[in-house]
Design a protein around this motif. Structure first.
Motif, mmCIF file in Angstrom:
data_model
loop_
_atom_site.group_PDB
_atom_site.id
_atom_site.type_symbol
_atom_site.label_atom_id
_atom_site.label_comp_id
_atom_site.label_asym_id
_atom_site.label_seq_id
_atom_site.Cartn_x
_atom_site.Cartn_y
_atom_site.Cartn_z
ATOM 1 N N UNK A 102 0.834 -1.196 0.000
ATOM 2 C CA UNK A 102 0.000 0.000 0.000
ATOM 3 C C UNK A 102 0.870 1.247 0.000
ATOM 4 N N UNK A 103 0.679 2.105 -0.998
ATOM 5 C CA UNK A 103 1.387 3.395 -1.078
ATOM 6 C C UNK A 103 2.900 3.221 -1.002
ATOM 7 N N UNK A 104 3.409 2.188 -1.662
ATOM 8 C CA UNK A 104 4.854 1.965 -1.726
ATOM 9 C C UNK A 104 5.418 2.491 -3.040
ATOM 10 N N UNK A 105 6.714 2.801 -3.028
ATOM 11 C CA UNK A 105 7.393 3.295 -4.216
ATOM 12 C C UNK A 105 8.552 2.360 -4.568
ATOM 13 N N UNK A 106 8.616 1.978 -5.834
ATOM 14 C CA UNK A 106 9.678 1.116 -6.353
ATOM 15 C C UNK A 106 10.350 1.885 -7.487
ATOM 16 N N UNK A 107 11.585 2.325 -7.261
ATOM 17 C CA UNK A 107 12.244 3.230 -8.195
ATOM 18 C C UNK A 107 13.651 2.721 -8.518
ATOM 19 N N UNK A 108 13.932 2.487 -9.800
ATOM 20 C CA UNK A 108 15.279 2.188 -10.250
ATOM 21 C C UNK A 108 15.860 0.883 -9.778
ATOM 22 N N UNK A 109 15.020 -0.108 -9.490
ATOM 23 C CA UNK A 109 15.519 -1.425 -9.097
ATOM 24 C C UNK A 109 15.819 -2.267 -10.335
ATOM 25 N N UNK A 110 16.769 -3.198 -10.217
ATOM 26 C CA UNK A 110 17.158 -4.037 -11.355
ATOM 27 C C UNK A 110 17.260 -5.498 -10.935
ATOM 28 N N UNK A 111 16.987 -6.390 -11.891
ATOM 29 C CA UNK A 111 17.070 -7.826 -11.625
ATOM 30 C C UNK A 111 17.612 -8.548 -12.844
ATOM 31 N N UNK A 112 18.236 -9.691 -12.595
ATOM 32 C CA UNK A 112 18.830 -10.461 -13.693
ATOM 33 C C UNK A 112 17.794 -11.265 -14.458
ATOM 34 N N UNK A 113 16.598 -11.440 -13.867
ATOM 35 C CA UNK A 113 15.513 -12.106 -14.585
ATOM 36 C C UNK A 113 14.200 -11.395 -14.263
ATOM 37 N N UNK A 114 13.084 -12.031 -14.473
ATOM 38 C CA UNK A 114 11.788 -11.352 -14.488
ATOM 39 C C UNK A 114 11.443 -10.673 -13.165
ATOM 40 N N UNK A 115 10.886 -9.456 -13.263
ATOM 41 C CA UNK A 115 10.502 -8.681 -12.089
ATOM 42 C C UNK A 115 11.598 -7.755 -11.627
ATOM 43 N N UNK A 116 11.793 -6.634 -12.323
ATOM 44 C CA UNK A 116 12.834 -5.699 -11.934
ATOM 45 C C UNK A 116 12.656 -5.193 -10.515
ATOM 46 N N UNK A 117 11.393 -5.003 -10.079
ATOM 47 C CA UNK A 117 11.102 -4.536 -8.722
ATOM 48 C C UNK A 117 10.642 -5.668 -7.813
#
Length: 266
Positions: A102-117
Motif C-alpha cells: 500500500x502506497x509503496x514506491x519502487x524506483x530504479x531497481x534491477x534484476x537479472x531475470x523477471x521482475x525488476x522490482x
C-alpha cells in the motif's frame, strides 16, 4: 513496533532481518521502511528458497496478511534472480502470507531475470494498492513485477489498483523468457483485477505488451476472471507486435476491458 527503518548499501545473500512469531496474529505491517541500494548476490538460504529483505516467520502454518505500507525500494539489485526490490517464492511452509503493498514506491531497481522490482510466487492473495513503479529494469522478463500463483493454491487472486507504472524496461529478447511483459507479468488461474492504473513509457525488447497475462495451460476449466478497468496506457513500446496488453491461453477465461484509454502505443 518495527517501523521507520532504513536499510542501505547492504550486500546480502539472505535476509536483512528475520522476525519469528510465536503467537497468533492475523496481520503484520511494515510501515515506512526504506530499502536503498542493497544488492542481492547469488548465495541462497536453501531452507527458504527465497530472499525477501525481511522475513516474518511463524512457528505454525496460520495464515497471516503481511502489509508493506509507505515503503521505499530504490536502486536495489538482484544479481541472482528476479525481484530487484523483493523476491518471495515457496514460503508457505515457513510464512503463510497474503501479501499487500500500500502506497509503496519502487524506483530504479534491477534484476537479472523477471521482475525488476518484485518477484512474487506465493500461494495466497496479492494486493497492490496505490503504488508507484518507476524506471525498474530486468535483463529478461517483466520490467517491474512478476506474479505467479500455483494452480493448486487457495488464493482468490491478484488485485492491482490505483498504481502507476512508468519507464519500466524489459531488456530480454522475445525468446529469452516466458514472461516478457514490459512492466507487469501475471500467471494465475484466479481472479485478476487491474483497475485505475496508469502505464506510461514502458518498454519491452521481447514480444509482449506493457501487461502480459498468462493462464496456465493445464487449467482448461478455471475460476479465472480477468478485469481491466479505468486504466490508461500511454506511449508503451515493444519490439514485437503486441504493444499494450498481451494474453495467452485465454480460451476458457472471461475477459473484460472497460473504461480504459490507449494512446500512442507503438
Amino acid at each position: 513496533t518495527f517501523s521507520n527503518n532504513t536499510f542501505k548499501n547492504c550486500l546480502r545473500g539472505g535476509f536483512l532481518a528475520k522476525i519469528e512469531m510465536h503467537y497468533e496474529v492475523a496481520e503484520y505491517t511494515l510501515d515506512s521502511f526504506c530499502f536503498i541500494s542493497n544488492r542481492q548476490c547469488d548465495q541462497q538460504i536453501s531452507t527458504y528458497q527465497s530472499s525477501p529483505p525481511i522475513l516474518i516467520e511463524k512457528n505454525n502454518n496460520q495464515q497471516i496478511r503481511l502489509i508493506y505500507k509507505n515503503c521505499l525500494f530504490q536502486d536495489n539489485s538482484n544479481d541472482a534472480r528476479g525481484g530487484g526490490g523483493m523476491h518471495y517464492k515457496n514460503l508457505v511452509s515457513k510464512a503463510n502470507y497474503k501479501l499487500t503493498f500500500t502506497s509503496c514506491r519502487f524506483i530504479g531497481n534491477t534484476a537479472s531475470s523477471s521482475g525488476g522490482a518484485l518477484f512474487l510466487e506465493i500461494d495466497k492473495d496479492i494486493t497492490i494498492d496505490g503504488c508507484t513503479f518507476i524506471d525498474n529494469k530486468s535483463s529478461g522478463g517483466s520490467g517491474a513485477i512478476h506474479i505467479e500463483i500455483p494452480t493448486s493454491s487457495s488464493s482468490t487472486g491478484v488485485v492491482i489498483k490505483g498504481s502507476t507504472f512508468q519507464g519500466n524496461t524489459n531488456n530480454g529478447s522475445a525468446s529469452a523468457s516466458a514472461s516478457n511483459g514490459a512492466s507487469l507479468f501475471i500467471r494465475a488461474n484466479k481472479e485478476i483485477t487491474i483497475e485505475g492504473c496508469t502505464f506510461t513509457d514502458n518498454k519491452s525488447n521481447g514480444g509482449r505488451g506493457a501487461i502480459f497475462i498468462k493462464i496456465p495451460i493445464e487449467s482448461t476449466i478455471t475460476n479465472t476472471n480477468v478485469v481491466i478497468k479505468g486504466s490508461t496506457f500511454n506511449e508503451n513500446t515493444n519490439q514485437g507486435n503486441e504493444k499494450c496488453i498481451s494474453f495467452e491461453n485465454m480460451d476458457f477465461t472471461p475477459l473484460s476491458i472497460t473504461e480504459s484509454t490507449f494512446t500512442d502505443c507503438s
